[in-house]
Design a protein around this motif. Structure first.
Motif, PDB file in Angstrom:
ATOM      1  N   CYS A  14      43.727  21.371  49.634  1.00 41.09           N
ATOM      2  CA  CYS A  14      42.608  22.272  49.933  1.00 41.09           C
ATOM      3  C   CYS A  14      43.086  23.723  49.937  1.00 41.09           C
ATOM      4  N   ASP A  15      43.691  24.132  48.865  1.00 39.91           N
ATOM      5  CA  ASP A  15      44.078  25.540  48.777  1.00 39.91           C
ATOM      6  C   ASP A  15      43.819  26.020  47.355  1.00 39.91           C
ATOM      7  N   ASP A  16      44.236  27.242  47.075  1.00 34.36           N
ATOM      8  CA  ASP A  16      43.936  27.819  45.771  1.00 34.36           C
ATOM      9  C   ASP A  16      44.623  27.007  44.681  1.00 34.36           C
ATOM     10  N   ASN A  17      43.831  26.499  43.765  1.00 29.94           N
ATOM     11  CA  ASN A  17      44.408  25.611  42.751  1.00 29.94           C
ATOM     12  C   ASN A  17      45.384  26.344  41.820  1.00 29.94           C
ATOM     13  N   LEU A  18      45.261  27.658  41.706  1.00 32.21           N
ATOM     14  CA  LEU A  18      46.181  28.376  40.809  1.00 32.21           C
ATOM     15  C   LEU A  18      47.625  28.199  41.273  1.00 32.21           C
ATOM     16  N   LEU A  34      37.104  19.483  36.170  1.00 29.36           N
ATOM     17  CA  LEU A  34      36.958  20.587  37.106  1.00 29.36           C
ATOM     18  C   LEU A  34      35.500  20.972  37.261  1.00 29.36           C
ATOM     19  N   ASP A  35      35.165  21.255  38.498  1.00 30.28           N
ATOM     20  CA  ASP A  35      33.802  21.630  38.890  1.00 30.28           C
ATOM     21  C   ASP A  35      33.925  22.953  39.635  1.00 30.28           C
ATOM     22  N   PRO A  36      34.183  24.018  38.910  1.00 28.78           N
ATOM     23  CA  PRO A  36      34.485  25.294  39.571  1.00 28.78           C
ATOM     24  C   PRO A  36      33.204  26.007  39.993  1.00 28.78           C
ATOM     25  N   PRO A  37      33.322  27.117  40.717  1.00 26.77           N
ATOM     26  CA  PRO A  37      32.153  27.978  40.913  1.00 26.77           C
ATOM     27  C   PRO A  37      31.548  28.317  39.539  1.00 26.77           C
ATOM     28  N   PHE A  38      30.207  28.410  39.499  1.00 27.02           N
ATOM     29  CA  PHE A  38      29.491  28.564  38.218  1.00 27.02           C
ATOM     30  C   PHE A  38      29.134  30.008  37.886  1.00 27.02           C
ATOM     31  N   PHE A  39      29.580  30.944  38.701  1.00 25.97           N
ATOM     32  CA  PHE A  39      29.136  32.341  38.547  1.00 25.97           C
ATOM     33  C   PHE A  39      27.627  32.450  38.802  1.00 25.97           C
ATOM     34  N   ILE A  47      25.582  20.760  54.218  1.00 24.91           N
ATOM     35  CA  ILE A  47      25.770  20.040  55.481  1.00 24.91           C
ATOM     36  C   ILE A  47      26.249  18.634  55.159  1.00 24.91           C
ATOM     37  N   TRP A  48      27.369  18.270  55.736  1.00 24.61           N
ATOM     38  CA  TRP A  48      28.028  17.002  55.416  1.00 24.61           C
ATOM     39  C   TRP A  48      27.750  15.973  56.500  1.00 24.61           C
ATOM     40  N   GLY A  49      27.296  14.797  56.092  1.00 26.09           N
ATOM     41  CA  GLY A  49      27.173  13.640  56.972  1.00 26.09           C
ATOM     42  C   GLY A  49      26.283  13.921  58.163  1.00 26.09           C
ATOM     43  N   SER A  56      30.994  25.696  53.277  1.00 25.09           N
ATOM     44  CA  SER A  56      30.407  26.717  52.427  1.00 25.09           C
ATOM     45  C   SER A  56      31.444  27.291  51.484  1.00 25.09           C
ATOM     46  N   PHE A  57      30.961  27.857  50.411  1.00 18.99           N
ATOM     47  CA  PHE A  57      31.846  28.612  49.536  1.00 18.99           C
ATOM     48  C   PHE A  57      31.043  29.703  48.854  1.00 18.99           C
ATOM     49  N   GLU A  58      31.738  30.747  48.518  1.00 16.42           N
ATOM     50  CA  GLU A  58      31.118  31.885  47.845  1.00 16.42           C
ATOM     51  C   GLU A  58      31.230  31.693  46.347  1.00 16.42           C
ATOM     52  N   GLU A  70      38.044  35.963  33.609  1.00 15.04           N
ATOM     53  CA  GLU A  70      39.502  36.145  33.709  1.00 15.04           C
ATOM     54  C   GLU A  70      40.072  35.295  34.844  1.00 15.04           C
ATOM     55  N   TRP A  71      39.317  35.185  35.941  1.00 17.72           N
ATOM     56  CA  TRP A  71      39.711  34.321  37.065  1.00 17.72           C
ATOM     57  C   TRP A  71      39.820  32.867  36.580  1.00 17.72           C
ATOM     58  N   MET A  72      38.858  32.442  35.786  1.00 17.62           N
ATOM     59  CA  MET A  72      38.891  31.087  35.235  1.00 17.62           C
ATOM     60  C   MET A  72      40.001  30.947  34.198  1.00 17.62           C
ATOM     61  N   ASP A  74      42.922  32.327  34.012  1.00 19.39           N
ATOM     62  CA  ASP A  74      44.224  32.107  34.653  1.00 19.39           C
ATOM     63  C   ASP A  74      44.419  30.635  34.988  1.00 19.39           C
ATOM     64  N   ARG A  75      43.353  30.003  35.469  1.00 17.83           N
ATOM     65  CA  ARG A  75      43.453  28.600  35.868  1.00 17.83           C
ATOM     66  C   ARG A  75      43.444  27.677  34.643  1.00 17.83           C
ATOM     67  N   LEU A  76      42.662  28.035  33.640  1.00 14.87           N
ATOM     68  CA  LEU A  76      42.619  27.210  32.417  1.00 14.87           C
ATOM     69  C   LEU A  76      43.962  27.230  31.699  1.00 14.87           C
TER      70      LEU A  76
HETATM   71  C1  LIG Z   1      30.563  24.144  42.161  1.00 15.41           C
HETATM   72  S1  LIG Z   1      31.528  23.822  43.640  1.00 15.41           S
HETATM   73  C2  LIG Z   1      32.049  22.233  43.389  1.00 15.41           C
HETATM   74  C3  LIG Z   1      31.635  21.362  44.484  1.00 15.41           C
HETATM   75  C4  LIG Z   1      32.230  19.962  44.457  1.00 15.41           C
HETATM   76  N1  LIG Z   1      32.430  19.458  43.120  1.00 15.41           N
HETATM   77  C5  LIG Z   1      31.309  19.038  45.214  1.00 15.41           C
HETATM   78  O1  LIG Z   1      30.604  18.245  44.595  1.00 15.41           O
HETATM   79  O2  LIG Z   1      31.267  19.163  46.435  1.00 15.41           O
HETATM   80  C6  LIG Z   1      32.979  24.784  43.405  1.00 15.41           C
HETATM   81  C7  LIG Z   1      34.097  24.463  44.369  1.00 15.41           C
HETATM   82  O3  LIG Z   1      35.280  25.193  43.983  1.00 15.41           O
HETATM   83  C8  LIG Z   1      35.977  25.552  45.152  1.00 15.41           C
HETATM   84  N2  LIG Z   1      36.886  26.652  44.842  1.00 15.41           N
HETATM   85  C9  LIG Z   1      36.596  27.969  44.712  1.00 15.41           C
HETATM   86  N3  LIG Z   1      37.707  28.673  44.432  1.00 15.41           N
HETATM   87  C10 LIG Z   1      38.728  27.775  44.366  1.00 15.41           C
HETATM   88  C11 LIG Z   1      40.109  27.884  44.104  1.00 15.41           C
HETATM   89  N4  LIG Z   1      40.686  29.068  43.865  1.00 15.41           N
HETATM   90  N5  LIG Z   1      40.874  26.764  44.123  1.00 15.41           N
HETATM   91  C12 LIG Z   1      40.301  25.562  44.356  1.00 15.41           C
HETATM   92  N6  LIG Z   1      38.985  25.379  44.610  1.00 15.41           N
HETATM   93  C13 LIG Z   1      38.216  26.491  44.616  1.00 15.41           C
HETATM   94  C14 LIG Z   1      34.865  25.912  46.143  1.00 15.41           C
HETATM   95  O4  LIG Z   1      35.319  25.840  47.461  1.00 15.41           O
HETATM   96  C15 LIG Z   1      33.817  24.844  45.819  1.00 15.41           C
HETATM   97  O5  LIG Z   1      33.974  23.720  46.638  1.00 15.41           O
END
Ligand SMILES: C[S@@+](CC[C@H](N)C(=O)[O-])C[C@H]1O[C@@H](n2cnc3c(N)ncnc32)[C@H](O)[C@@H]1O
Length: 144
Positions: A14-18, A34-39, A47-49, A56-58, A70-72, A74-76
């Motif tokens: 649960c940390d920055d995947n980069l 990968l299911d990243p933020p979609f912009f 809310i879980w369970g 939450s995430f931004e 560019e953020w993506m 780096d990871r790609l």
């Molecule tokens: C579109 S959501 C995907 C949600 C997830 N697939 C689900 O079904 O609950 C994007 C996810 O990417 C995570 N995220 C954002 N930046 C990240 C990073 N640098 N490294 C890893 N995960 C990240 C967010 O916390 C968020 O949970």
């Protein structure tokens, strides 16, 4: 972080995947999804369970689409490095940035590596509203 000598499985990091990806050896992974933020420029709260725990995430990127891409990128690049030549990568995205990400992935993986695009199919989803007399846009969901 020091590189890991072998791949641990069944672990959720649960940390920055980069930074985490940098620890993986090259050509070591068969399948990546990968299911990243979609912009989407939204703040998500889920809310879980039964615990009413809010996670939450931004999904906001100051500076616009190019900062996001560019953020993506780096990871790609890291994902390309760790994916085996015989491996597969699936990227989940939507209309906000999908076309930009296709070009970034073509740059990094090679456009001849692209296999296909899967599209969600929904019924409803504002189709009637979007096609009505007051319509200001086409429906964002694909329809049959
Ligand atoms: C579109 S959501 C995907 C949600 C997830 N697939 C689900 O079904 O609950 C994007 C996810 O990417 C995570 N995220 C954002 N930046 C990240 C990073 N640098 N490294 C890893 N995960 C990240 C967010 O916390 C968020 O949970």
């Amino acid at each position: 972080m020091a590189p890991i000598g072998y791949l641990e499985t069944g672990v959720i990091y649960c940390d920055d995947n980069l930074h985490r990806l940098a620890q993986f050896p090259a050509d070591s992974v068969d399948l990546i999804y990968l299911d990243p933020p979609f912009f989407s420029n939204r703040h998500y709260e889920v809310i879980w369970g039964d615990e009413a725990e809010v996670r939450s995430f931004e999904d906001r990127f100051q500076g616009g689409i190019h900062v996001y891409v560019e953020w993506m990128r780096d990871r790609l690049i890291e994902l390309h490095r760790i994916l085996k030549p015989t491996g597969s990568i699936y990227l989940h995205c939507d209309w906000h940035a999908g076309h930009y990400l296709k070009i970034a992935m073509d740059d990094i993986f090679g456009n001849r590596q692209f296999q296909n695009e899967f599209v969600w199919y929904y019924s409803g989803g504002g189709f009637e509203e979007a096609m009505g007399a007051q319509a200001r846009h086409h429906p964002v969901l694909h329809q049959g």
